[in-house]
Design a protein around this motif. Structure first.
Motif, PDB file in Angstrom:
ATOM      1  N   MET A 194     -23.155 -16.467 -35.783  1.00  0.00           N
ATOM      2  CA  MET A 194     -23.230 -15.012 -35.542  1.00  0.00           C
ATOM      3  C   MET A 194     -24.592 -14.539 -35.655  1.00  0.00           C
ATOM      4  SD  MET A 194     -20.677 -12.098 -36.627  1.00  0.00           S
ATOM      5  CE  MET A 194     -21.542 -11.146 -37.720  1.00  0.00           C
ATOM      6  N   SER A 195     -25.090 -13.758 -34.382  1.00  0.00           N
ATOM      7  CA  SER A 195     -26.514 -13.162 -34.539  1.00  0.00           C
ATOM      8  C   SER A 195     -26.436 -11.885 -35.026  1.00  0.00           C
ATOM      9  CB  SER A 195     -26.758 -13.143 -33.137  1.00  0.00           C
ATOM     10  OG  SER A 195     -28.112 -12.407 -32.976  1.00  0.00           O
ATOM     11  N   ILE A 196     -27.650 -11.550 -35.675  1.00  0.00           N
ATOM     12  CA  ILE A 196     -27.852 -10.223 -36.303  1.00  0.00           C
ATOM     13  C   ILE A 196     -27.515  -9.200 -34.943  1.00  0.00           C
ATOM     14  CG2 ILE A 196     -29.401  -8.555 -37.296  1.00  0.00           C
ATOM     15  CD1 ILE A 196     -30.283 -10.893 -38.822  1.00  0.00           C
ATOM     16  N   ASN A 197     -27.919  -9.621 -33.676  1.00  0.00           N
ATOM     17  CA  ASN A 197     -28.045  -8.732 -32.681  1.00  0.00           C
ATOM     18  C   ASN A 197     -26.358  -8.703 -32.166  1.00  0.00           C
ATOM     19  OD1 ASN A 197     -30.791  -8.613 -32.870  1.00  0.00           O
ATOM     20  ND2 ASN A 197     -30.894 -10.456 -31.516  1.00  0.00           N
ATOM     21  N   ARG A 198     -25.492  -9.177 -32.617  1.00  0.00           N
ATOM     22  CA  ARG A 198     -24.166  -8.783 -32.000  1.00  0.00           C
ATOM     23  C   ARG A 198     -23.292  -8.796 -33.506  1.00  0.00           C
ATOM     24  NH1 ARG A 198     -21.657 -13.424 -29.250  1.00  0.00           N
ATOM     25  NH2 ARG A 198     -21.776 -14.283 -31.258  1.00  0.00           N
ATOM     26  N   GLY A 199     -22.000  -8.316 -33.239  1.00  0.00           N
ATOM     27  CA  GLY A 199     -21.420  -7.945 -34.384  1.00  0.00           C
ATOM     28  C   GLY A 199     -21.538  -6.872 -35.337  1.00  0.00           C
ATOM     29  N   PRO A 200     -20.902  -6.660 -36.249  1.00  0.00           N
ATOM     30  CA  PRO A 200     -20.999  -5.598 -37.079  1.00  0.00           C
ATOM     31  C   PRO A 200     -22.644  -5.232 -37.575  1.00  0.00           C
ATOM     32  CG  PRO A 200     -19.442  -7.209 -38.256  1.00  0.00           C
ATOM     33  CD  PRO A 200     -20.151  -7.791 -36.657  1.00  0.00           C
ATOM     34  N   LEU A 201     -23.303  -6.101 -37.685  1.00  0.00           N
ATOM     35  CA  LEU A 201     -24.566  -5.869 -38.421  1.00  0.00           C
ATOM     36  C   LEU A 201     -25.277  -5.427 -37.241  1.00  0.00           C
ATOM     37  CD1 LEU A 201     -25.002  -9.460 -40.345  1.00  0.00           C
ATOM     38  CD2 LEU A 201     -24.434  -6.826 -41.323  1.00  0.00           C
ATOM     39  N   SER A 202     -25.037  -5.754 -36.077  1.00  0.00           N
ATOM     40  CA  SER A 202     -26.014  -5.196 -34.865  1.00  0.00           C
ATOM     41  C   SER A 202     -25.923  -3.521 -34.848  1.00  0.00           C
ATOM     42  CB  SER A 202     -25.469  -5.509 -33.785  1.00  0.00           C
ATOM     43  OG  SER A 202     -24.191  -5.278 -33.176  1.00  0.00           O
ATOM     44  N   GLN A 203     -24.762  -3.014 -35.547  1.00  0.00           N
ATOM     45  CA  GLN A 203     -24.658  -1.411 -35.487  1.00  0.00           C
ATOM     46  C   GLN A 203     -25.264  -0.862 -36.753  1.00  0.00           C
ATOM     47  OE1 GLN A 203     -20.057  -0.711 -34.706  1.00  0.00           O
ATOM     48  NE2 GLN A 203     -20.220  -2.831 -33.826  1.00  0.00           N
ATOM     49  N   LEU A 204     -26.002  -1.584 -37.480  1.00  0.00           N
ATOM     50  CA  LEU A 204     -26.499  -0.852 -38.881  1.00  0.00           C
ATOM     51  C   LEU A 204     -27.985  -0.401 -39.000  1.00  0.00           C
ATOM     52  CD1 LEU A 204     -24.888  -3.598 -41.305  1.00  0.00           C
ATOM     53  CD2 LEU A 204     -23.800  -1.061 -40.547  1.00  0.00           C
ATOM     54  N   ASN A 205     -28.540  -0.550 -37.593  1.00  0.00           N
ATOM     55  CA  ASN A 205     -29.933  -0.149 -37.550  1.00  0.00           C
ATOM     56  C   ASN A 205     -30.826  -0.769 -38.574  1.00  0.00           C
ATOM     57  OD1 ASN A 205     -29.623   1.531 -35.546  1.00  0.00           O
ATOM     58  ND2 ASN A 205     -29.009   3.068 -36.566  1.00  0.00           N
ATOM     59  N   LEU A 206     -30.581  -2.421 -38.729  1.00  0.00           N
ATOM     60  CA  LEU A 206     -31.522  -3.074 -39.799  1.00  0.00           C
ATOM     61  C   LEU A 206     -33.213  -2.800 -39.443  1.00  0.00           C
ATOM     62  CD1 LEU A 206     -29.264  -6.078 -39.786  1.00  0.00           C
ATOM     63  CD2 LEU A 206     -29.233  -4.346 -41.560  1.00  0.00           C
ATOM     64  N   THR A 207     -33.785  -2.699 -40.651  1.00  0.00           N
ATOM     65  CA  THR A 207     -35.147  -3.123 -40.490  1.00  0.00           C
ATOM     66  C   THR A 207     -35.550  -4.588 -40.258  1.00  0.00           C
ATOM     67  OG1 THR A 207     -35.414  -3.345 -42.689  1.00  0.00           O
ATOM     68  CG2 THR A 207     -35.247  -1.070 -42.085  1.00  0.00           C
ATOM     69  N   ALA A 208     -36.753  -4.682 -39.962  1.00  0.00           N
ATOM     70  CA  ALA A 208     -37.116  -5.959 -39.507  1.00  0.00           C
ATOM     71  C   ALA A 208     -37.202  -6.836 -40.819  1.00  0.00           C
ATOM     72  CB  ALA A 208     -38.529  -5.946 -39.091  1.00  0.00           C
ATOM     73  N   THR A 209     -37.485  -6.079 -41.995  1.00  0.00           N
ATOM     74  CA  THR A 209     -37.505  -6.842 -43.296  1.00  0.00           C
ATOM     75  C   THR A 209     -36.124  -7.260 -43.702  1.00  0.00           C
ATOM     76  OG1 THR A 209     -39.406  -5.673 -44.016  1.00  0.00           O
ATOM     77  CG2 THR A 209     -38.063  -6.702 -45.828  1.00  0.00           C
ATOM     78  N   GLN A 210     -35.122  -6.297 -43.571  1.00  0.00           N
ATOM     79  CA  GLN A 210     -33.503  -6.774 -43.610  1.00  0.00           C
ATOM     80  C   GLN A 210     -33.378  -7.687 -42.527  1.00  0.00           C
ATOM     81  OE1 GLN A 210     -32.384  -2.630 -43.076  1.00  0.00           O
ATOM     82  NE2 GLN A 210     -31.368  -2.711 -45.141  1.00  0.00           N
ATOM     83  N   GLN A 211     -33.519  -7.665 -41.482  1.00  0.00           N
ATOM     84  CA  GLN A 211     -33.381  -8.656 -40.591  1.00  0.00           C
ATOM     85  C   GLN A 211     -33.683 -10.304 -41.145  1.00  0.00           C
ATOM     86  OE1 GLN A 211     -34.369  -7.673 -36.508  1.00  0.00           O
ATOM     87  NE2 GLN A 211     -32.924  -6.005 -36.318  1.00  0.00           N
ATOM     88  N   ALA A 212     -34.916 -10.339 -41.461  1.00  0.00           N
ATOM     89  CA  ALA A 212     -35.500 -11.386 -41.872  1.00  0.00           C
ATOM     90  C   ALA A 212     -34.883 -11.985 -43.234  1.00  0.00           C
ATOM     91  CB  ALA A 212     -37.103 -11.354 -42.075  1.00  0.00           C
TER      92      ALA A 212
END
Length: 169
Positions: free
Chosen positions: A43-61
């Motif tokens: 599952m990608s960070i760009n899809r699913g529930p995590l995509s709706q959380l406005n993650l920072t670049a650091t959080q995504q990494a």
């Protein structure tokens, strides 16, 4: 003679149909390969529930690093897990083919299966907890709300409830 003509026409149409399928196969295979590549990383960070959380670049990494570590762990254990599954299949087949059921062996297999399921569950929750540590308190509560809404609608990883009723009706 009439039967021979019909048989010839039927054979010719079958061959033409197979040739059409064969010529279309590379397109289907490339499309299938693209779909498999899409799902390969999970599952990608760009899809699913995590995509709706406005993650920072650091959080995504950080989340991606957690997922990659889990993926590497799964890949390292893959051959061992495959060997265990094959051994269980053989034991199940032996129990099925036996004239009498060996309940001791059956219970041992059931315990082994339960332990494997338990370990998968623990691994999944540990991953979720590691990802939750990366999130802010607001993001965690938002994620919890998203998951609750999905649960109410019967959604999970893009699948429906598969015809099972949760109300018992």
């Amino acid at each position: 003679m009439k039967n021979l003509t019909i048989a010839t026409l039927l054979s010719a149409s079958t061959l033409l149909g197979m040739a059409g399928i064969a010529s279309a196969a590379p397109d289907n295979q490339s499309q299938r390969a693209a779909q498999m590549q899409h799902h390969k990383g999970g599952m990608s960070i760009n899809r699913g529930p995590l995509s709706q959380l406005n993650l920072t670049a650091t959080q995504q990494a950080q989340i991606e690093a957690i997922r990659e570590a889990k993926k590497a762990e799964r890949d390292n254990n893959r051959s061992q897990n495959q060997a265990q599954r094959e051994q269980m299949r053989e034991q199940i087949q032996a129990l099925s083919n036996a004239s009498t059921l060996d309940t001791v062996a059956l219970n041992r297999l059931a315990d082994q299966h339960a332990n494997q399921a338990r370990q998968r569950f623990v691994d999944r929750v540990q991953s979720q907890q590691a990802i939750a540590k990366v999130l802010t308190a607001d993001q965690r509560s938002q994620l919890q709300q998203i998951r609750a809404e999905r649960g109410e609608r019967g959604e999970r990883r893009g699948r429906s409830d598969r015809g099972h009723s949760r109300t018992g009706a």
